[in-house]
Write a protein that holds these residues in place. Structure first.
Motif, PDB file in Angstrom:
ATOM      1  N   ASP A 179      90.240  78.632 -71.004  1.00 44.01           N
ATOM      2  CA  ASP A 179      91.109  79.772 -71.271  1.00 44.01           C
ATOM      3  C   ASP A 179      91.718  80.217 -69.935  1.00 44.01           C
ATOM      4  OD1 ASP A 179      92.354  82.125 -71.904  1.00 44.01           O
ATOM      5  OD2 ASP A 179      90.649  83.005 -72.960  1.00 44.01           O
ATOM      6  N   VAL A 180      92.978  79.870 -69.722  1.00 50.34           N
ATOM      7  CA  VAL A 180      93.610  80.140 -68.424  1.00 50.34           C
ATOM      8  C   VAL A 180      93.891  81.619 -68.222  1.00 50.34           C
ATOM      9  CG1 VAL A 180      94.626  77.840 -68.315  1.00 50.34           C
ATOM     10  CG2 VAL A 180      95.937  79.696 -69.340  1.00 50.34           C
ATOM     11  N   PHE A 181      93.724  82.435 -69.277  1.00 56.02           N
ATOM     12  CA  PHE A 181      93.952  83.878 -69.157  1.00 56.02           C
ATOM     13  C   PHE A 181      92.642  84.655 -69.017  1.00 56.02           C
ATOM     14  CE2 PHE A 181      97.385  82.110 -71.826  1.00 56.02           C
ATOM     15  CZ  PHE A 181      98.452  82.343 -70.967  1.00 56.02           C
ATOM     16  N   ASN A 182      91.536  83.922 -68.910  1.00 58.63           N
ATOM     17  CA  ASN A 182      90.219  84.547 -68.792  1.00 58.63           C
ATOM     18  C   ASN A 182      89.674  84.266 -67.387  1.00 58.63           C
ATOM     19  OD1 ASN A 182      87.573  85.399 -68.955  1.00 58.63           O
ATOM     20  ND2 ASN A 182      87.109  84.306 -70.862  1.00 58.63           N
ATOM     21  N   LEU A 183      89.513  85.323 -66.600  1.00 58.75           N
ATOM     22  CA  LEU A 183      89.056  85.150 -65.219  1.00 58.75           C
ATOM     23  C   LEU A 183      87.616  84.672 -65.138  1.00 58.75           C
ATOM     24  CD1 LEU A 183      90.696  88.235 -63.474  1.00 58.75           C
ATOM     25  CD2 LEU A 183      91.412  85.848 -63.370  1.00 58.75           C
ATOM     26  N   ASP A 184      86.884  84.737 -66.240  1.00 59.73           N
ATOM     27  CA  ASP A 184      85.536  84.185 -66.256  1.00 59.73           C
ATOM     28  C   ASP A 184      85.567  82.655 -66.379  1.00 59.73           C
ATOM     29  OD1 ASP A 184      84.187  86.584 -66.000  1.00 59.73           O
ATOM     30  OD2 ASP A 184      84.164  86.958 -68.171  1.00 59.73           O
ATOM     31  N   GLU A 185      86.748  82.102 -66.657  1.00 58.44           N
ATOM     32  CA  GLU A 185      86.872  80.652 -66.791  1.00 58.44           C
ATOM     33  C   GLU A 185      87.814  80.048 -65.752  1.00 58.44           C
ATOM     34  OE1 GLU A 185      87.535  79.057 -70.655  1.00 58.44           O
ATOM     35  OE2 GLU A 185      86.037  80.333 -71.615  1.00 58.44           O
ATOM     36  N   VAL A 186      88.954  80.683 -65.528  1.00 60.92           N
ATOM     37  CA  VAL A 186      89.936  80.147 -64.574  1.00 60.92           C
ATOM     38  C   VAL A 186      90.336  81.253 -63.611  1.00 60.92           C
ATOM     39  CG1 VAL A 186      92.189  79.081 -64.279  1.00 60.92           C
ATOM     40  CG2 VAL A 186      90.790  78.488 -66.270  1.00 60.92           C
ATOM     41  N   VAL A 187      90.005  81.052 -62.321  1.00 60.14           N
ATOM     42  CA  VAL A 187      90.302  82.048 -61.292  1.00 60.14           C
ATOM     43  C   VAL A 187      91.429  81.529 -60.411  1.00 60.14           C
ATOM     44  CG1 VAL A 187      89.382  83.464 -59.429  1.00 60.14           C
ATOM     45  CG2 VAL A 187      87.868  82.719 -61.284  1.00 60.14           C
ATOM     46  N   PRO A 188      92.631  82.112 -60.516  1.00 53.93           N
ATOM     47  CA  PRO A 188      93.720  81.676 -59.642  1.00 53.93           C
ATOM     48  C   PRO A 188      93.556  82.237 -58.232  1.00 53.93           C
ATOM     49  CG  PRO A 188      94.474  83.438 -61.069  1.00 53.93           C
ATOM     50  CD  PRO A 188      93.061  83.137 -61.470  1.00 53.93           C
ATOM     51  N   GLU A 189      94.112  81.530 -57.269  1.00 51.30           N
ATOM     52  CA  GLU A 189      94.073  81.987 -55.868  1.00 51.30           C
ATOM     53  C   GLU A 189      92.649  82.346 -55.457  1.00 51.30           C
ATOM     54  OE1 GLU A 189      96.932  82.042 -53.815  1.00 51.30           O
ATOM     55  OE2 GLU A 189      97.685  80.902 -55.517  1.00 51.30           O
ATOM     56  N   PHE A 190      91.726  81.435 -55.719  1.00 52.52           N
ATOM     57  CA  PHE A 190      90.315  81.676 -55.434  1.00 52.52           C
ATOM     58  C   PHE A 190      90.095  81.747 -53.924  1.00 52.52           C
ATOM     59  CE2 PHE A 190      86.001  80.011 -54.640  1.00 52.52           C
ATOM     60  CZ  PHE A 190      85.266  80.976 -55.328  1.00 52.52           C
ATOM     61  N   VAL A 191      89.425  82.820 -53.475  1.00 55.54           N
ATOM     62  CA  VAL A 191      89.240  83.064 -52.041  1.00 55.54           C
ATOM     63  C   VAL A 191      87.773  82.904 -51.669  1.00 55.54           C
ATOM     64  CG1 VAL A 191      89.469  84.736 -50.164  1.00 55.54           C
ATOM     65  CG2 VAL A 191      91.172  84.666 -51.991  1.00 55.54           C
ATOM     66  N   ALA A 192      87.525  82.201 -50.568  1.00 54.02           N
ATOM     67  CA  ALA A 192      86.177  82.104 -49.997  1.00 54.02           C
ATOM     68  C   ALA A 192      86.319  81.886 -48.509  1.00 54.02           C
ATOM     69  CB  ALA A 192      85.394  80.962 -50.643  1.00 54.02           C
ATOM     70  N   ASP A 193      85.440  82.494 -47.745  1.00 53.88           N
ATOM     71  CA  ASP A 193      85.476  82.308 -46.294  1.00 53.88           C
ATOM     72  C   ASP A 193      84.814  80.976 -45.945  1.00 53.88           C
ATOM     73  OD1 ASP A 193      86.682  84.742 -45.972  1.00 53.88           O
ATOM     74  OD2 ASP A 193      84.785  85.820 -45.671  1.00 53.88           O
ATOM     75  N   VAL A 194      85.518  80.193 -45.130  1.00 58.66           N
ATOM     76  CA  VAL A 194      85.009  78.894 -44.724  1.00 58.66           C
ATOM     77  C   VAL A 194      84.855  78.906 -43.212  1.00 58.66           C
ATOM     78  CG1 VAL A 194      85.384  76.403 -44.767  1.00 58.66           C
ATOM     79  CG2 VAL A 194      86.245  77.817 -46.646  1.00 58.66           C
ATOM     80  N   GLY A 195      83.615  79.100 -42.730  1.00 54.81           N
ATOM     81  CA  GLY A 195      83.374  79.144 -41.296  1.00 54.81           C
ATOM     82  C   GLY A 195      84.162  80.273 -40.661  1.00 54.81           C
ATOM     83  N   THR A 196      84.951  79.918 -39.646  1.00 55.82           N
ATOM     84  CA  THR A 196      85.750  80.929 -38.943  1.00 55.82           C
ATOM     85  C   THR A 196      87.055  81.228 -39.657  1.00 55.82           C
ATOM     86  OG1 THR A 196      86.755  79.190 -37.588  1.00 55.82           O
ATOM     87  CG2 THR A 196      84.783  80.256 -36.717  1.00 55.82           C
ATOM     88  N   LYS A 197      87.392  80.418 -40.667  1.00 52.91           N
ATOM     89  CA  LYS A 197      88.631  80.650 -41.415  1.00 52.91           C
ATOM     90  C   LYS A 197      88.359  81.668 -42.519  1.00 52.91           C
ATOM     91  CE  LYS A 197      90.811  76.184 -40.504  1.00 52.91           C
ATOM     92  NZ  LYS A 197      92.011  76.760 -39.881  1.00 52.91           N
ATOM     93  N   LYS A 198      89.104  82.750 -42.520  1.00 50.40           N
ATOM     94  CA  LYS A 198      88.901  83.826 -43.474  1.00 50.40           C
ATOM     95  C   LYS A 198      90.079  83.892 -44.455  1.00 50.40           C
ATOM     96  CE  LYS A 198      85.248  85.091 -41.125  1.00 50.40           C
ATOM     97  NZ  LYS A 198      83.885  84.877 -41.658  1.00 50.40           N
ATOM     98  N   GLY A 199      89.740  84.166 -45.705  1.00 49.44           N
ATOM     99  CA  GLY A 199      90.780  84.425 -46.690  1.00 49.44           C
ATOM    100  C   GLY A 199      91.568  83.213 -47.144  1.00 49.44           C
ATOM    101  N   GLU A 200      91.057  82.011 -46.905  1.00 51.44           N
ATOM    102  CA  GLU A 200      91.765  80.831 -47.408  1.00 51.44           C
ATOM    103  C   GLU A 200      91.660  80.782 -48.934  1.00 51.44           C
ATOM    104  OE1 GLU A 200      92.367  77.088 -44.823  1.00 51.44           O
ATOM    105  OE2 GLU A 200      90.226  77.437 -44.964  1.00 51.44           O
ATOM    106  N   LYS A 201      92.677  80.213 -49.534  1.00 47.06           N
ATOM    107  CA  LYS A 201      92.717  80.190 -50.995  1.00 47.06           C
ATOM    108  C   LYS A 201      92.891  78.770 -51.514  1.00 47.06           C
ATOM    109  CE  LYS A 201      95.003  84.718 -51.140  1.00 47.06           C
ATOM    110  NZ  LYS A 201      96.229  85.458 -51.561  1.00 47.06           N
ATOM    111  N   VAL A 202      92.196  78.493 -52.610  1.00 49.14           N
ATOM    112  CA  VAL A 202      92.446  77.281 -53.364  1.00 49.14           C
ATOM    113  C   VAL A 202      93.095  77.732 -54.672  1.00 49.14           C
ATOM    114  CG1 VAL A 202      90.238  77.178 -54.571  1.00 49.14           C
ATOM    115  CG2 VAL A 202      91.464  75.060 -54.067  1.00 49.14           C
ATOM    116  N   ASP A 203      93.993  76.936 -55.213  1.00 47.34           N
ATOM    117  CA  ASP A 203      94.843  77.406 -56.316  1.00 47.34           C
ATOM    118  C   ASP A 203      94.053  77.875 -57.533  1.00 47.34           C
ATOM    119  OD1 ASP A 203      97.588  77.035 -55.317  1.00 47.34           O
ATOM    120  OD2 ASP A 203      96.962  74.955 -55.116  1.00 47.34           O
ATOM    121  N   PHE A 204      93.051  77.085 -57.943  1.00 47.45           N
ATOM    122  CA  PHE A 204      92.270  77.493 -59.117  1.00 47.45           C
ATOM    123  C   PHE A 204      90.801  77.102 -58.924  1.00 47.45           C
ATOM    124  CE2 PHE A 204      96.529  76.662 -60.832  1.00 47.45           C
ATOM    125  CZ  PHE A 204      96.805  77.873 -61.441  1.00 47.45           C
TER     126      PHE A 204
END
Length: 357
Positions: A43-68
């Motif tokens: 369900d692409v309209f349910n954030l419990d299933e599909v999260v767009p612009e997913f953000v996670a900190d990776v080491g020293t890089k902050k706020g990087e996003k993966v599309d889904f």
């Protein structure tokens, strides 16, 4: 499964439109990628299933996003990075996807441009995304087996351990197939030496190596021809449709018998070979023969707008095979006889797949 096949074909239609019209990443997401995730059951309209612009900190890089980020039961199952349809995936740097893979619980990553989807896992090192995809799905050109493979990633049947195990098997199978295909085209010294030790008494010197190379290459060709011929025999022995009742020739038949067209045994053999090559993609009844004075056409669905190839076998001195590309442009190749069609099996398969839907 039939519903899934139909949904995939709808995505194929969307992909063709996107290739012409989707000039941006957002357009590609809307037209193909989100419908693709829906086809997999999310369900692409349910954030419990599909999260767009997913953000996670990776080491020293902050706020990087993966599309889904795609979730199942609250856990991240897949990461998906989208590219515009105008981008070739082979030219893409997917460092972001690679970095996110190692800091999330996902063991599956997808890179897609709406034309293809490349699937990655961690078959080489745990929790580290492989550099090469274990599965590539072409939205516009695929066969039934590839759609069945794609079905593994549906939400209702998603089993990551089984997927990773299949990924590992696919990786080694395709690596082996690539190696063997290379040996078929041009056997390496080590390969010739390995086989040579089994068939030659004495040391495999350089001179012996060069003597054995063409023999081994011919043997590989013969094995492939024999396997295709076996499939051909199985296919036609299994076709138990009754022969039509004999009938009196009509005036139309008599007229056609004087039109100078004579379908030869070699042309019939060529038709049978093309059917054998096509059999793994389409029912053989769809591959038909239509003879003419200057060539013998092999068509899909007996439709002259769906040419697979042409057999130019009427000359007493030279013979040619005409192969059609995706633009229906014909390229002629000089051949000795029907058996040479096996050398062009890949081209014939491409032509068949273009009309397989």
């Amino acid at each position: 499964m039939s519903d899934f096949f139909e949904q995939v074909e709808m995505i194929a239609s969307r992909s063709k439109v996107a290739e012409r019209q989707a000039l941006t990443e957002e357009a590609t997401k809307t037209s193909v990628i989100l419908p693709f995730l829906q086809t997999l059951g999310f369900d692409v309209f349910n954030l419990d299933e599909v999260v767009p612009e997913f953000v996670a900190d990776v080491g020293t890089k902050k706020g990087e996003k993966v599309d889904f980020a795609v979730k199942i039961d609250g856990k991240i199952a897949m990461l998906l990075e989208a590219k515009p349809a105008t981008t070739k995936l082979g030219d893409v740097q997917f460092n972001q996807l690679f970095r996110y893979f190692s800091v999330t619980e996902a063991r599956l990553a997808i890179l897609t441009n709406g034309l293809e989807a490349w699937f990655f896992s961690d078959t080489d090192e745990p929790n580290k995304m492989d550099k090469k995809p274990f599965f590539k799905f072409d939205f516009q050109s695929h066969d039934r087996a590839q759609v069945e493979e794609l079905a593994r990633f549906q939400k209702n049947s998603f089993a990551i351990d089984a997927i990773v195990e299949a990924a590992s098997n696919l990786k080694y199978t395709r690596a082996a197939a690539s190696y063997l295909k290379g040996q078929l085209e041009e056997p390496e010294d080590e390969f010739v030496r390995l086989v040579g030790k089994q068939i030659h008494d004495g040391s495999v010197t350089k001179n012996v190596l060069e003597q054995l190379r063409p023999a081994i290459q011919s043997a590989l060709d013969e094995i492939i021809r024999d396997r295709i011929q076996d499939k051909l025999s199985i296919t036609f022995n299994g076709d138990k449709r009754p022969s039509p009742e004999p009938r009196e020739p009509s005036s139309k038949d008599e007229a056609s018998s004087d039109d100078g067209i004579d379908t030869t045994e070699d042309e019939i053999a060529g038709h049978m070979i093309v059917r054998a090559i096509a059999a793994k993609h389409v029912p053989i009844e769809r591959v038909t023969i239509r003879d003419a004075k200057s060539y013998c056409a092999i068509l899909m669905d007996d439709n002259n707008r769906k040419p697979i190839c042409r057999l130019y076998f009427n000359s007493q001195t030279t013979r040619h095979l005409g192969i059609f590309d995706s633009e229906k442009q014909e390229t002629k190749h000089k051949i000795e006889g029907p058996a040479d069609l096996y050398r062009f099996a890949d081209d014939i398969e491409k032509a068949v797949l273009a009309y397989s839907s």
